[in-house]
Design an enzyme around this catalytic site. Structure first.
Site: not given
Length: 215
Positions: A121, A139
């Site tokens: 991420k 996410d």
């Protein structure tokens, strides 16, 4: 409609809905985004943005953070939760940047992944937002909305969702799409209480269609 066609339609509609979508974490320099995204784990971006100015006032650059005692960092970032582990990761990451990269953030995905406390991420966020390279940030908003829409089929693991999205999302659109998922997830497609009645995607959303059938 194929998944690729669905992805293109979602992209176009969300572009109109959120034309100026961008990363919701405040930062001026690449290393600051690395710090903020680590602090954002299990913490709201708004809280992170309240804390980081205090952190940077005391430690204004990579070298200062690299030299700091992790306990000093922890004292400041504690309101973001998971203070000890976040402080350790930030300290180790900044030391690596200072000692190995001359205080600069590396520009390749694999180098970013090798930094302490940096996962896919964080690495994708840096690649897309800082370096303008193809990136997909999976996410919680992205994962949830992609499953609801039917872009992926009951896949919850971030790396697997990312892999599936690469197959159907044009590379140049990935980073922007993920930011728009965040905006949409906060404003309309809210976890556990999606507002389907005012969603610009409801007529092409698998979840909305199934909900209508059950009604």
């Amino acid at each position: 409609m194929t998944k690729k066609e669905l992805a293109l339609e979602v992209i176009e509609r969300l572009k109109k809905e959120y034309p100026d979508a961008h990363c919701t974490l405040a930062y001026d320099k690449a290393w600051q985004l690395l710090v903020s995204v680590r602090l954002s784990a299990q913490c709201k971006d708004s809280r992170v943005d309240q804390i980081t100015p205090r952190l940077y006032e005391k430690f204004p650059d990579v070298a200062a953070l690299a030299a700091a005692d992790p306990k000093e960092i922890e004292e400041i970032v504690r309101p973001c939760g998971l203070g000890p582990s976040k402080a350790r990761d930030i300290s180790a990451c900044m030391r690596t940047l200072h000692e190995k990269y001359n205080d600069q953030v590396p520009t390749t995905f694999q180098e970013l992944l090798a930094l302490p406390g940096v996962g896919r991420k964080s690495a994708n966020l840096i690649m897309g937002d800082v370096f303008g390279k193809p990136a997909i940030v999976t996410d919680t908003h992205c994962i949830r909305i992609c499953n609801l829409l039917g872009l992926v089929d009951n896949i919850k693991e971030p790396a697997k969702v990312e892999r599936e999205l690469w197959k159907i999302v044009p590379p140049e659109e990935g980073s922007y799409l993920c930011h728009r998922f965040v905006y949409h997830g906060r404003a309309v497609c809210i976890a556990r209480r999606p507002q389907c009645g005012r969603c610009c995607l409801s007529d092409i959303c698998r979840y909305a269609a199934e909900t209508k059938k059950e009604a």
